[in-house]
Motif scaffolding. Structure first.
Motif, PDB file in Angstrom:
ATOM      1  N   GLY A 132       0.852  -1.416   0.074  1.00  0.00           N
ATOM      2  CA  GLY A 132       0.100   0.111   0.018  1.00  0.00           C
ATOM      3  C   GLY A 132       0.682   1.344  -0.066  1.00  0.00           C
ATOM      4  N   TYR A 133       1.947   1.264   0.797  1.00  0.00           N
ATOM      5  CA  TYR A 133       3.027   2.360   0.814  1.00  0.00           C
ATOM      6  C   TYR A 133       3.529   2.575  -0.514  1.00  0.00           C
TER       7      TYR A 133
ATOM      8  N   LYS B   4       1.027   4.187  -3.133  1.00  0.00           N
ATOM      9  CA  LYS B   4       0.652   5.521  -2.653  1.00  0.00           C
ATOM     10  C   LYS B   4       1.709   6.448  -3.463  1.00  0.00           C
ATOM     11  N   HIS B   5       2.917   5.770  -3.541  1.00  0.00           N
ATOM     12  CA  HIS B   5       3.952   6.927  -4.278  1.00  0.00           C
ATOM     13  C   HIS B   5       4.014   6.734  -5.706  1.00  0.00           C
TER      14      HIS B   5
END
Length: 600
Positions: A319-320, A323-324
């Motif tokens: 997820g991290y 997100k980027h």
């Protein structure tokens, strides 16, 4: 050794008394002890001993490799040994050496206080201790804790044994506060005559077993470097080795709520990091490597309990990373605070998101996460991550692939050849056979041995046996075998010929033993835990090779010999497993048992 390593790379102690002297710290891979008289006279030395107080792994090897080229045999041994001496059974704050206790504060321990739960009786808390005279840290200091009282002890380090007595009541909490680099060496502890030297009775920072970045220097785990090194541990020590289990758990534990995973966490940290804490070396790139490390761990061990426990951390990290990524282009947007990259890139560079290397790594991350989701997640997660991998593959070929020159470029701003990006693309199986055929002849020398080993792995992966060996010949591995080499018989940081200075003489990420077991011997798992595995020997110019590959099902035992009639093979497949053999025109599936045949 304790975290972090002393940057002086040596320790000095003044011994000013008779009797047994215990130096509380040696540097990793210590090679000699120098004894010098400071005044005229004489001294009698009864003995000098360097003790492995659980400083590195002492487990016996289960795996082996040898072949007709003795150089490869020796390099396999050197590689596995390097990984072994960087593997710590624990990294406890307190150590016992020669019957003495060395209480210490580790760098990132949750607190500076270690205590027994309660005094066993009324009486005197009696401690016999000394401060070792080390010119680097000339003052000794610690505090005795009794209940809510603290008594400071501060003195010059003189090597004189002293006794301290403090009155205590039964049930009162007793213990120590020990500043970093300023510890006593304790000869005895008791309350009312009851001995307190059993470490099991004390609370202090204890760690999981793990594999550090080296036997010297910072001694931190590094996730990306671990991916290079871990096959050496699997083939050398087998799936029951506790170090890779500890590595995976430690990396997963050091995850922020936002999903970022520390690239190089302190082993003793007992509290998960908060958002905004990126660890001592903030790096999105190394954070992403956690997932390929976890997947390979599962592939080689089939340890479902550990993977089920860390899968929520895999999900959070994915997820991290997502997100980027730019939702339109798929490009990963690298931030300044997490851009400690590889390949000599400058900290704070604003163009790191354009690197082909990072996007190949992201592709590998999505592929491995999807494979883990098949077993531990949901079908929706697996499908989503496979779609993400497909989008990254398209991005890499439309934005990073130079069709005219036949290679992946470094970045949008720099359209030159990317040694790192092309080597990784081969090593993780991203390139098509046609792309690989164009890339491989352009792989030559890279000063950073880690990437040279990656290039060799990539060429092995696509069957370019001669080219893979040329990659190794072109660097420094074989120079370790020259009789003129006076350094340690370990693979080194960046595979430089290091004998002094800041560079680490022992670095697992340039270990290449796993390449020989995987590709030369030819044994690789194709299902978790070697339930099925491939046997595809890359014989090259070798006359024979043999080895043992430990698996959860038992040992795979293989020997092959090149003869005028073909490849003579003797293979033992453990119960519960099956092998797929391929060499030349011969291809067969083999069930459990011992098989002898000649492949054409």
């Amino acid at each position: 050794p304790v975290l972090p390593g002393n940057i002086n790379r040596h320790e000095l102690y003044r011994v000013g008394r008779a009797g047994t002297f215990v130096a509380p710290l040696i540097q990793g891979q210590e090679r000699y002890v120098r004894v010098q008289l400071d005044t005229p006279g004489s001294v009698t030395l009864d003995s000098i001993e360097i003790e492995n107080a659980e400083v590195f792994s002492t487990e016996p090897r289960r795996g082996s490799f040898s072949c007709s080229d003795d150089r490869l045999t020796r390099l396999w041994d050197i590689s596995v040994w390097t990984c072994q001496i960087a593997s710590f059974p624990n990294h406890d704050a307190w150590k016992r050496v020669g019957g003495w206790i060395l209480p210490r504060k580790l760098e990132q321990a949750a607190a500076d206080v270690w205590c027994r739960k309660a005094a066993p009786a009324d009486g005197m808390f009696e401690i016999a201790y000394e401060f070792d005279a080390n010119p680097h840290f000339p003052m000794g200091r610690f505090e005795i804790l009794v209940g809510n009282r603290r008594e400071a002890v501060v003195q010059s380090a003189t090597n004189s044994v002293r006794t301290l007595k403090v009155a205590v009541k039964k049930g009162e909490r007793i213990g120590f506060s020990v500043p970093k680099e300023s510890w006593p060496v304790i000869r005895s502890m008791s309350v009312a005559g009851q001995d307190l030297m059993n470490l099991d009775d004390w609370d202090f920072a204890r760690t999981l077993p793990y594999t550090a970045d080296g036997a010297k220097r910072d001694r931190l785990i590094w996730s990306g470097d671990l991916w290079w090194a871990e096959r050496n541990l699997f083939y050398g020590f087998g799936p029951q080795s506790p170090y890779m289990t500890g590595n995976v758990k430690m990396l997963a534990f050091n995850r922020t709520p936002a999903g970022y995973t520390h690239a190089s966490p302190y082993a003793e940290r007992g509290v998960r990091p908060p958002d905004g804490d990126y660890g001592p070396f903030g790096s999105d790139e190394f954070a992403a490597w956690f997932i390929p490390v976890a997947y390979d761990y599962y592939l080689y061990t089939a340890d479902e309990e550990t993977l089920r426990g860390v899968y929520p951390d895999v999900r959070a990290l994915m997820g991290y990373l997502a997100k980027h990524q730019d939702p339109e282009t798929g490009l990963f947007e690298q931030r300044k605070e997490t851009c400690k990259g590889a390949a000599g890139l400058t900290f704070g560079s604003t163009s790191l998101h354009q690197r082909s290397y990072m996007h190949v790594l992201l592709w590998k991350t999505y592929v491995d996460a999807a494979a883990l989701a098949d077993r531990f997640g949901t079908p929706a997660e697996a499908a989503n991550w496979r779609t993400g991998a497909e989008k990254l593959a398209k991005l890499l070929r439309t934005r990073f692939w130079d069709a005219e020159k036949g290679y992946f470029i470094q970045s949008f701003e720099d359209g030159s050849w990317s040694k790192e990006g092309n080597s990784l693309a081969l090593a993780v199986g991203f390139t098509t056979p046609d792309e690989a055929a164009r890339v491989m002849p352009q792989l030559q020398y890279h000063r950073h041995g880690k990437f040279q080993a990656l290039a060799a792995r990539g060429r092995f992966e696509y069957g370019d046996t001669e080219g893979a060996h040329q990659m190794l010949e072109a660097h420094n591995w074989y120079k370790l075998l020259d009789p003129s080499w006076q350094g340690a018989l370990t693979v080194t940081e960046c595979m430089g010929l290091i004998r002094k200075g800041w560079g680490d003489e022992s670095h697992p990420d340039t270990a290449i033993g796993g390449l020989f077991s995987s590709y030369v011997l030819g044994v690789v798992p194709t299902e978790p835990g070697f339930r099925t595995f491939s046997v595809k020997p890359q014989t090259g110019g070798l006359a024979w090779a043999e080895g043992v590959v430990p698996t959860p099902y038992g040992d795979v035992i293989l020997r092959w010999d090149r003869t005028s009639a073909g490849l003579v093979v003797r293979l033992t497949v453990p119960q519960g497993a099956a092998a797929n053999f391929a060499w030349g025109a011969t291809s067969k599936t083999l069930v459990a048992g011992t098989h002898a045949f000649c492949a054409k």
